[in-house]
Enzyme design. Structure first.
Site, PDB file in Angstrom:
ATOM      1  CB  CYS A   2      -0.899   0.009   1.229  1.00 35.94           C
ATOM      2  SG  CYS A   2      -1.847  -1.513   1.448  1.00 35.94           S
ATOM      3  NE  ARG A  27       4.262   1.861  -1.527  1.00 29.89           N
ATOM      4  CZ  ARG A  27       5.466   1.307  -1.359  1.00 29.89           C
ATOM      5  NH1 ARG A  27       6.448   1.628  -2.168  1.00 29.89           N
ATOM      6  NH2 ARG A  27       5.671   0.446  -0.399  1.00 29.89           N
ATOM      7  CD1 TRP A  75      -2.255  -4.733  -4.802  1.00 30.65           C
ATOM      8  CD2 TRP A  75      -1.607  -5.942  -3.031  1.00 30.65           C
ATOM      9  NE1 TRP A  75      -2.034  -6.021  -5.233  1.00 30.65           N
ATOM     10  CE2 TRP A  75      -1.645  -6.794  -4.160  1.00 30.65           C
ATOM     11  CE3 TRP A  75      -1.234  -6.486  -1.804  1.00 30.65           C
ATOM     12  CZ2 TRP A  75      -1.322  -8.142  -4.099  1.00 30.65           C
ATOM     13  CZ3 TRP A  75      -0.906  -7.835  -1.733  1.00 30.65           C
ATOM     14  CH2 TRP A  75      -0.958  -8.631  -2.878  1.00 30.65           C
ATOM     15  CG  ASN A 100       3.202  -0.517   2.955  1.00 34.49           C
ATOM     16  OD1 ASN A 100       2.682  -1.497   2.446  1.00 34.49           O
ATOM     17  ND2 ASN A 100       4.439  -0.130   2.655  1.00 34.49           N
ATOM     18  N   GLY A 101       1.864  -2.927   5.025  1.00 36.94           N
ATOM     19  CA  GLY A 101       2.528  -4.126   5.535  1.00 36.94           C
ATOM     20  C   GLY A 101       1.520  -5.161   5.999  1.00 36.94           C
ATOM     21  CD  GLU A 483      10.423  -9.309 -17.990  1.00 34.53           C
ATOM     22  OE1 GLU A 483      10.012  -8.149 -17.837  1.00 34.53           O
ATOM     23  OE2 GLU A 483      10.439 -10.147 -17.058  1.00 34.53           O
ATOM     24  CE  LYS A 487       7.530  -6.404 -17.923  1.00 34.89           C
ATOM     25  NZ  LYS A 487       7.523  -7.443 -16.924  1.00 34.89           N
ATOM     26  CD  GLU A 490       3.959  -8.028 -14.949  1.00 31.37           C
ATOM     27  OE1 GLU A 490       4.341  -7.857 -13.778  1.00 31.37           O
ATOM     28  OE2 GLU A 490       4.567  -7.559 -15.919  1.00 31.37           O
ATOM     29  CG  HIS A 506      10.494 -32.957 -23.146  1.00 29.93           C
ATOM     30  ND1 HIS A 506      10.863 -34.247 -22.848  1.00 29.93           N
ATOM     31  CD2 HIS A 506      11.444 -32.482 -23.989  1.00 29.93           C
ATOM     32  CE1 HIS A 506      11.997 -34.537 -23.451  1.00 29.93           C
ATOM     33  NE2 HIS A 506      12.368 -33.478 -24.154  1.00 29.93           N
ATOM     34  CE  LYS A 605       7.649  -0.499 -10.995  1.00 26.64           C
ATOM     35  NZ  LYS A 605       7.782  -1.048 -12.351  1.00 26.64           N
TER      36      LYS A 605
END
Length: 610
Positions: A2, A27, A75, A100-101, A483, A487, A490, A506, A605
């Site tokens: 947050c 955040r 968040w 935050n946490g 990567e 992207k 996301e 496989h 983020k």
């Protein structure tokens, strides 16, 4: 994850708090809220479900005057996104708090507080803290002591900001495991999760250490460490231009940050290559001794930073001749690792506050490693402060949740590290000079790759109605495939997986049909012929191929295969160059699908909680 912000001033603070929230929204954006002690001495609170813009609309209809206040963008962890779970949380209409946490022992504390008569109105872990502080205030303790008494009961990670409706002259903040910075003004002070939130009102900052408790007044502040001793923390001036955190003429922050990569790479390289050599001192004053003694490398990171580490493993083993292990931080920290003598521990994080990476670093300090090295984009971060050696990337602020320029600058840092380790272990001056030249030319080559943007935007239409995508790469481009898949998933919400192309037979080949595009990265390297065979396996089963290829690769467009040509490559910087088209592809697919590019659902983020 947050974002919190607070202010005590001689002027109205609501506008300052709201601008801080806008800058912290990367955040978290599940809900937002603000609490201000108004001129009549009453705590007034406004909370909304959704983004900060909705909170701004609510305040436009019902302004909050006052010179002391706190605010929060959430968040969600404990409790669904809902107004009753939004911060700030209040107790007895007297005490207001933002957090935050994660407070790990919240259930036991909740039972104790309920037994004492407190009524809970949310599902959050945070609410236990505000009720405990209010209880201490009701018992006669001043705000600083009420907060100090409460945090001694808390377990977990937290950054807290607290105000007392009966004390208009103090704002108290405490940090344990979650980032928190104090902004120093003239006749006013501020707190925030990130300095960027406060740049419009101050350029002077104090970065709190874990365990610090701070009392902010209009005319001064005082800080105590975890032992209760009064301490002074360094006052630092940041010269970051305000426009560096603005979107400017771009449609999205992600678009801006993709296109900023040539400059970010150039800034990261500035002063790091002298002639044809990479000075070992760029990693710290004791780097020459540490790198010379290194016999192995352990890289730990999360998400995109982990993919950068996977690329570096190929480089370090091939050009420095040292064994290299790469592990996800959240896995590494919970297993018993066998540490080879002389192993350099490398932690990678854009923010330097990633909870699992920080925990892994702290674990490593007692595990027998030769030394620790942080690769980070934020000089004031805990990761940078707590590592023996530090390499700072100069990517600048990255606001979009999907990391772009941070990734390519991390790759630059890791290639410089490869050269530095290599010089200590047999890399020839000629080879070092060749790599230095490749890096010097990289920003210009990246500009040419980004010029493919219009072609990639057209290509993105293939993916609009697709639900799944497979990304393929070989060698050091397997992590680039990972990567690229990350992207796309996301920001477009298309399920995507990255695979080594040789693994098709496989399992993944069973998924191939005309509804599942396959994206391949095809530099003209020693594995090209094997990759081409893998691509033919896809075509033979009706798969639709999109190939990003070196212009010298003999691939011809035909039904079922689209080819995007990059300038001739086949060298060490290929992973950076092939990354950019995959970023652009994900961006344009997301734009076409109408998703929230900069703030994708359920993500934030900076991952500052487990």
């Amino acid at each position: 994850m947050c974002g919190i912000v607070g202010a005590i001033a001689q002027r109205p603070v609501a506008a300052i708090l709201m601008e801080g929230l806008r800058r912290l929204e990367y955040r978290g954006y599940d809900s937002a809220g603000i609490a201000v002690l108004d001129d009549s001495g009453r705590l007034k609170r406004v909370r909304v479900l959704g983004k900060v813009a909705r909170l701004a609309e609510a305040l436009a209809a019902d302004p909050l005057p006052g010179t002391l206040g706190i605010a929060h963008t959430r968040w969600a962890t404990h409790g669904e996104p809902a107004i009753h779970n939004a911060h700030p949380h209040l107790s007895a209409e007297r005490c207001a708090l933002v957090h935050n946490g994660i407070i790990e022992n919240h259930e036991a504390l909740r039972q104790e507080l309920r037994a004492a008569g407190h009524v809970f109105t949310s599902q959050t872990d945070t609410e236990v803290a505000v009720h405990a502080i209010q209880s201490a205030l009701a018992g006669g303790l001043p705000l600083v002591e009420a907060v100090r008494t409460t945090v001694q009961q808390l377990r977990g990670a937290y950054a807290l900001a607290v105000i007392d409706g009966q004390d208009p002259d103090h704002l108290v903040a405490v940090r344990q495991g979650s980032p928190l910075v104090i902004g120093v003004g003239f006749g006013e002070h501020f707190i925030a999760s990130d300095a960027c939130a406060l740049l419009p009102v101050t350029s002077r900052f104090i970065f709190l250490e874990d365990g610090d408790l701070a009392e902010l007044r209009r005319d001064g502040l005082q800080i105590w460490d975890r032992a209760g001793q009064c301490v002074e923390r360094p006052l630092r001036t940041l010269f970051l231009p305000v426009e560096a955190t603005e979107r400017g003429p771009y449609r999205h922050y992600m678009q801006k940050e993709i296109l900023e990569q040539p400059r970010a790479i150039a800034d990261t390289l500035e002063g790091r290559i002298l002639g044809n050599r990479v000075p070992l001192e760029i990693f710290g004053p004791y780097a020459a001794e540490v790198l010379g003694q290194s016999q192995a490398v352990q890289i730990v990171a999360c998400g995109t930073s982990h993919h950068a580490g996977l690329v570096a493993r190929y480089w370090i083993e091939a050009h420095a001749g040292l064994p290299c292990q790469v592990e996800i931080a959240s896995e590494y920290r919970y297993r018993r690792a066998v540490v080879r003598p002389g192993t350099l521990f490398v932690a990678i994080s854009q923010s330097g506050e990633t909870a699992d990476t920080l925990a892994a670093l702290r674990h490593a300090k007692g595990a027998g490693y030769l030394a620790t090295l942080a690769i980070c984009n934020v000089p004031e971060s805990a990761l940078a402060r707590e590592s023996d050696l530090v390499f700072l990337t100069h990517a600048g602020p990255e606001i979009g949740v999907a990391s772009t320029k941070a990734f390519t600058t991390q790759l630059v840092a890791l290639l410089l590290l490869t050269v530095a380790l290599g010089r200590c272990h047999g890399l020839t001056p000629e080879a070092e000079g060749h790599i230095a030249d490749l890096l010097r030319r990289l920003p210009g080559r990246m500009e040419k790759v980004l010029a493919l943007d219009p072609a990639i935007a057209e290509l993105a239409e293939i993916f609009i109605d697709k639900q799944h995508t497979l990304f393929l790469g070989r060698g050091e481009h397997y992590p680039i495939a990972l990567e690229g898949a990350l992207k796309l998933k996301e920001i477009s919400y298309i399920h995507a997986e990255g695979y080594p192309a040789g693994e098709l037979k496989h399992g993944p080949l069973a998924l191939i049909d005309e509804q599942m595009p396959v994206v391949a990265v095809a530099p003209n390297d020693t594995l090209l012929e094997k990759l081409k065979s893998n691509l033919e396996e896809v075509r033979a089963r009706g798969g639709q191929l999109v190939v990003f290829a070196d212009q010298t690769v003999p691939l011809v467009e035909a039904p079922g295969i689209r080819v995007v040509r990059l300038a001739a490559t086949n060298d060490l910087v290929d992973p950076m160059l092939f990354t950019a088209p995959l970023q652009l592809l994900a961006y344009h697919v997301a734009v076409l699908k109408g998703t929230d590019v900069d703030q994708p659902r359920n993500l934030a983020k900076s991952v500052t909680v487990e």
